[in-house]
Design a protein around this motif. Structure first.
Motif, short mmCIF file in Angstrom:
data_model
loop_
_atom_site.label_atom_id
_atom_site.label_comp_id
_atom_site.label_asym_id
_atom_site.label_seq_id
_atom_site.Cartn_x
_atom_site.Cartn_y
_atom_site.Cartn_z
N PRO A 116 0.83 -1.21 0.00
CA PRO A 116 0.00 0.00 0.00
C PRO A 116 0.87 1.26 0.00
N ARG A 117 0.52 2.21 -0.87
CA ARG A 117 1.30 3.45 -0.98
C ARG A 117 0.57 4.59 -0.30
N VAL A 118 1.33 5.59 0.13
CA VAL A 118 0.70 6.81 0.64
C VAL A 118 -0.06 7.47 -0.51
N PRO A 119 -1.14 8.17 -0.21
CA PRO A 119 -1.87 8.87 -1.29
C PRO A 119 -0.99 9.97 -1.89
N VAL A 120 -1.07 10.12 -3.19
CA VAL A 120 -0.35 11.20 -3.88
C VAL A 120 -1.30 12.39 -3.96
N LEU A 121 -0.88 13.51 -3.42
CA LEU A 121 -1.72 14.71 -3.38
C LEU A 121 -1.39 15.68 -4.50
N TYR A 122 -0.15 15.63 -4.99
CA TYR A 122 0.28 16.62 -5.98
C TYR A 122 1.53 16.08 -6.68
N ILE A 123 1.56 16.21 -7.99
CA ILE A 123 2.78 15.95 -8.77
C ILE A 123 2.99 17.17 -9.65
N GLY A 124 4.14 17.78 -9.52
CA GLY A 124 4.43 18.97 -10.30
C GLY A 124 5.63 19.68 -9.71
N TRP A 128 6.39 26.55 -2.57
CA TRP A 128 5.82 26.59 -1.23
C TRP A 128 4.30 26.61 -1.30
N GLU A 129 3.74 27.32 -2.26
CA GLU A 129 2.29 27.40 -2.40
C GLU A 129 1.69 26.02 -2.69
N ALA A 130 2.36 25.24 -3.54
CA ALA A 130 1.86 23.90 -3.87
C ALA A 130 1.83 23.00 -2.63
N VAL A 131 2.85 23.08 -1.80
CA VAL A 131 2.94 22.22 -0.62
C VAL A 131 2.09 22.75 0.52
N SER A 132 2.13 24.04 0.77
CA SER A 132 1.46 24.60 1.95
C SER A 132 -0.06 24.50 1.87
N GLN A 133 -0.62 24.30 0.68
CA GLN A 133 -2.08 24.15 0.58
C GLN A 133 -2.57 22.94 1.38
N PHE A 134 -1.67 21.99 1.68
CA PHE A 134 -2.05 20.80 2.44
C PHE A 134 -1.75 20.93 3.93
N ASN A 135 -1.16 22.05 4.34
CA ASN A 135 -0.68 22.20 5.71
C ASN A 135 -1.75 21.92 6.77
N ASN A 136 -2.94 22.40 6.60
CA ASN A 136 -3.98 22.20 7.62
C ASN A 136 -5.20 21.50 7.05
N ALA A 137 -4.98 20.65 6.07
CA ALA A 137 -6.07 19.91 5.44
C ALA A 137 -6.48 18.71 6.29
N ASN A 138 -7.65 18.18 5.97
CA ASN A 138 -8.06 16.92 6.57
C ASN A 138 -7.42 15.77 5.81
#
Length: 185
Positions: A116-124, A128-138
Motif C-alpha cells: 500500500p502506498r501513501v496517497p499522492v496529493l500533488y505531482i508537479g 511553497w504554495e503547492a505544498v502549503s495548501q495541504f498544511n492544515n487539510a483533513n
C-alpha cells in the motif's frame, strides 16, 4: 502516523523519560542508541514493529537487501478511521541495496508486491504554495481526521550536499498544536 521501516529489534530495557511523563526511553539490543516510546506501549523483550511485519504478508516476500519506508497509522490518538487496535500501513519509499527507487520504479515495485502506498496529493514543480495548501487539510485516508503532514520528494531521486537524500516532511500546524497528542515529534 509513525514512520515505518521493517527492522526487527528487541527491547532490552525501558526507563521513564526524565522530562515527559507520557514517554519512556527504551534501549534496543545490539544498538548503542536509545529510542523514545509512548509510556506503556512496549515491554522489555518486545519486538518493535514485528506486528506490522507479521500482519502484512507482502513484507515477508520482499527481495533481499530491500528496505521499505512509510507510515504506520492507527497507533496513536488519531486513528484515521481504524478501531479495535487495527493498524494500517502506507509506503512512501523503497531502497534496493544502496539506492532509493525513482517514483515510477517505486510505483511498479509496490504494485508487484501489493504494497500500500501513501496517497499522492500533488505531482508537479515544487513551490511553497503547492505544498502549503495541504498544511492544515483533513486526511485523505480518513476525511474526519486531521492530516499529519505531507512528504515532499522528487520524482527522480537526488541528493544534496547538505541534507543528503532530498526528501522533506511538512508536519501540519493543526497536528503539532492539538492537545493530548501521542506522537513523538
Amino acid at each position: 502516523m509513525s514512520i515505518f521501516k521493517v527492522e526487527v529489534v528487541k527491547i532490552n530495557s525501558i526507563n521513564p523519560h526524565p522530562n515527559a511523563n507520557r514517554l519512556d526511553i527504551a534501549s534496543i539490543e545490539g544498538m548503542a542508541y536509545q529510542v523514545i516510546i509512548v509510556k506503556g506501549n512496549f515491554h522489555p523483550g518486545d519486538l518493535v514493529y514485528i506486528r506490522a511485519y507479521n500482519e502484512n504478508e507482502a513484507f515477508q516476500k520482499l527481495p533481499p537487501a530491500t528496505q521499505i519506508f512509510g507510515e504506520i497509522y492507527g497507533v496513536q490518538d488519531i486513528k484515521y478511521g481504524l478501531n479495535n487496535n487495527n493498524i494500517g500501513i502506507a509506503i512512501f519509499a523503497v531502497r534496493r541495496g544502496s539506492y532509493f527507487l525513482n517514483y515510477s520504479d517505486f510505483v511498479a515495485f509496490c504494485e508487484e508486491f501489493a504494497l500500500p502506498r501513501v496517497p499522492v496529493l500533488y505531482i508537479g514543480a515544487y513551490t511553497w504554495e503547492a505544498v502549503s495548501q495541504f498544511n492544515n487539510a483533513n486526511s485523505v485516508v480518513s476525511p474526519n481526521c486531521i492530516m499529519e503532514g505531507v512528504i515532499v520528494q522528487p520524482i527522480i531521486e537526488k541528493t544534496h550536499p547538505e541534507i543528503g537524500r532530498v526528501v522533506l516532511k511538512l508536519i501540519s500546524d493543526r497536528y503539532l498544536l492539538r492537545k493530548d497528542g501521542t506522537e513523538l515529534h
